[in-house]
Enzyme design. Structure first.
Site, mmCIF file in Angstrom:
data_model
loop_
_atom_site.group_PDB
_atom_site.id
_atom_site.type_symbol
_atom_site.label_atom_id
_atom_site.label_comp_id
_atom_site.label_asym_id
_atom_site.label_seq_id
_atom_site.Cartn_x
_atom_site.Cartn_y
_atom_site.Cartn_z
ATOM 1 N N GLN A 170 5.099 -5.668 40.814
ATOM 2 C CA GLN A 170 4.344 -5.157 40.533
ATOM 3 C C GLN A 170 4.910 -3.825 41.387
ATOM 4 O OE1 GLN A 170 0.737 -7.098 41.021
ATOM 5 N NE2 GLN A 170 1.408 -7.885 38.924
ATOM 6 N N HIS A 235 0.582 -7.516 43.805
ATOM 7 C CA HIS A 235 -0.303 -6.531 44.309
ATOM 8 C C HIS A 235 -0.180 -6.181 45.610
ATOM 9 C CE1 HIS A 235 -2.528 -10.719 42.788
ATOM 10 N NE2 HIS A 235 -2.476 -9.741 41.888
ATOM 11 N N GLU A 327 -12.960 -5.318 38.961
ATOM 12 C CA GLU A 327 -14.358 -4.821 39.939
ATOM 13 C C GLU A 327 -14.432 -2.934 39.786
ATOM 14 O OE1 GLU A 327 -14.435 -6.458 43.491
ATOM 15 O OE2 GLU A 327 -14.892 -8.501 42.450
ATOM 16 N N TYR A 337 -15.770 -6.985 50.512
ATOM 17 C CA TYR A 337 -16.296 -6.918 48.987
ATOM 18 C C TYR A 337 -15.697 -8.240 48.278
ATOM 19 C CZ TYR A 337 -17.863 -2.342 49.506
ATOM 20 O OH TYR A 337 -18.228 -0.989 50.059
ATOM 21 N N TYR A 348 -5.556 -17.404 36.873
ATOM 22 C CA TYR A 348 -5.044 -17.410 35.625
ATOM 23 C C TYR A 348 -4.389 -18.608 34.667
ATOM 24 C CZ TYR A 348 -4.067 -12.503 37.123
ATOM 25 O OH TYR A 348 -4.346 -11.313 37.830
#
Ligand code: HEC
Length: 454
Positions: A170, A235, A327, A337, A348
């Site tokens: 990513q 991430h 979210e 959070y 997963y």
């Protein structure tokens, strides 16, 4: 030891738990039998997560459903809820016929009709879109190129001399943002995965100017000590927005979920800096020993969208949950959070993370998407081309290949509309100076725009 752990994981896999405890009554595919159909979107005992969990825990003695509160722990019950909702959504997708726009069709949706125009289909994962005051569009390709689109034409050459990026998984070249005073100072900001020693990488931000097709005058805005860099390709974040002279940006937790709760680590956070990279003295943790002073909020997993709501003092964020629990958050200074202590999702592989979806001292999302849509970028609409969309929030989705329109009242979401679905992962969104909505799609990497068709 390893064998042992994976055996535990397998026994906890939600599909196995379902087959062992539920399938005899609700059918191997949740289609019903002795017990009701769990995928027809008909709920006799309450459709929301809380009621489904309650039925599983306490059973329905009068109807003949045993309670499982003594057999299954809260985390397993939570993963069953996610699983049931996932299977229900999958079944609903097969029943419904979604709007799949093409350049030659008009899509009539609830508030407006639009056409989709393709500006280019020659890009590789167009991660982020920003506009210069003269109308030119800057687009990052995750592979590491900063591209320019001028009057709807993709310039053949990328900007030369942009930072070397760690383009794997990513990671890569991520957000691009234009300084609000660009006309005076010419600053363009780039966020990217910065390669470190030994195969590590971490999110970094630089600013520079574009001069005759070259990246010039580069300055570091956010770069952390290499000792904090991490391995692994997930991430990174990172979205950037400006507000009141500050730069806000997101930093994913890099797959190290506990770091999100650790204020000495930059990952799993939203940050605030001055536009030149200095830390504001009044940041919530600026005076706390050992804390990462740029942190604005924490407990964030993998934020993919960040935007100020026009006319308010509200910073909104979208973030990927694990399997379930994507979210939409209203980000406030210093707040937690919750990831990974509370979440609406599971792992997963179907194993539970936690049964906790709420806890004192931790913020609830405004809404969560369970099952996950893989929520992506976001933008509030404040243009003129679609007057009835004014004030609405648009979010994109990767796995679900959607663009959603969210209607807000105060800080509540009162309605969601899927504008379209199924023409590719939607990575990025921006409202253009013409009021049209610009989107970056994948496979092939396209920039398209929604234009009014009324
Ligand atoms: C012995 C049979 C039996 C087993 C085993 C069983 N259920 Fe049920 N379940 C039922 C019956 C009967 C109902 C009530 C159906 C009705 O009201 O029409 C029900 C209802 C439910 C409902 C509420 C559906 C609604 O319409 O609101 C849920 C959710 C549910 N079950 C989930 C599960 C899960 C998850 C498991 C496994 C952990 C499970 N059940 C195991 C028989 C069973």
């Amino acid at each position: 030891m390893v064998v042992c752990l994976s055996a535990v994981a397998e026994a906890q896999d939600v599909r196995r738990v379902y087959q062992e405890y539920c399938a005899s009554c609700h059918g191997p595919n949740l289609e019903g039998g002795l017990g009701g159909n769990l995928v027809d979107d008909v709920w006799k005992h309450g459709a929301d997560d809380e009621n489904i969990a309650r039925v599983i825990r306490d059973g329905l003695p009068d109807a003949g459903m045993p309670g499982f509160g003594a057999t299954l722990n809260d985390a397993q019950v939570r993963s069953l809820v996610v699983y049931i909702l996932e299977m229900g959504t999958r079944a609903a997708m097969q029943r419904r016929d979604f709007n799949r726009p093409t350049p030659t069709t008009v899509s009539r949706r609830e508030a407006h009709a639009f056409k989709l125009e393709v500006i280019t289909d020659e890009l590789e994962v167009p991660w982020s879109i920003a506009f210069l005051p003269d109308g030119r569009m800057l687009v990052t390709e995750r592979a590491g190129r900063l591209r320019v689109i001028d009057k709807d034409k993709l310039l053949p050459d990328p900007i030369r001399g942009t930072p070397e990026v760690w383009a794997r998984g990513q990671g890569g070249l991520l957000a691009v943002a234009v300084h609000p005073a660009y006309r005076e100072n010419g600053w363009v900001y780039l966020a990217y995965s910065d390669p470190g020693a030994g195969g590590t990488a971490m999110t970094a931000i630089v600013r520079g100017r574009i001069r005759a097709g070259r990246w010039a005058d580069e300055e570091a805005v956010f770069r952390i000590p290499e000792s904090l860099y991490k391995r692994g390709g997930v991430h990174f974040g990172c979205r950037m927005v400006f507000h009141d002279g500050y730069l806000f940006f997101t930093h994913g937790e890099r797959g190290a979920q506990d770091d999100a709760q650790d204020l000495t680590r930059p990952n799993g956070k939203v940050h605030r800096l001055h536009d030149d990279g200095r830390v504001p003295e009044d940041n919530p943790f600026a005076n706390e020993a050992d804390a990462f002073r740029s942190i604005w909020s924490y407990g964030n997993r993998n934020p993919q969208g960040l935007a100020w709501r026009p006319g308010t003092d509200e910073l909104w964020e979208t973030e990927h949950g694990p399997r379930g629990g994507d979210e939409l958050n209203l980000i406030r200074a210093g707040r937690n959070y919750g990831w990974p202590v509370i979440t609406y999702g599971m792992n997963y592989n179907g194993t539970p993370i936690t049964g906790l979806t709420a806890k004192d001292g931790m913020e609830q999302p405004v809404i969560h998407w369970t099952p996950s849509i893989a929520v992506g970028d976001m933008a509030f609409y404040d243009g003129k081309a679609f007057p009835k969309w004014k004030g609405n929030l648009f979010v994109t989705a990767l796995a679900a290949e959607e663009v959603r329109r969210l209607v807000l009242e105060g800080d509540r979401v009162t309605h969601q509309e899927i504008l379209f679905k199924g023409i590719g992962r939607v990575r990025s969104i921006a409202v253009g100076p013409d009021g049209f909505i610009y989107l970056g799609l994948e496979n092939p990497g396209r920039i398209v725009r929604l234009v009014s068709a009324e």
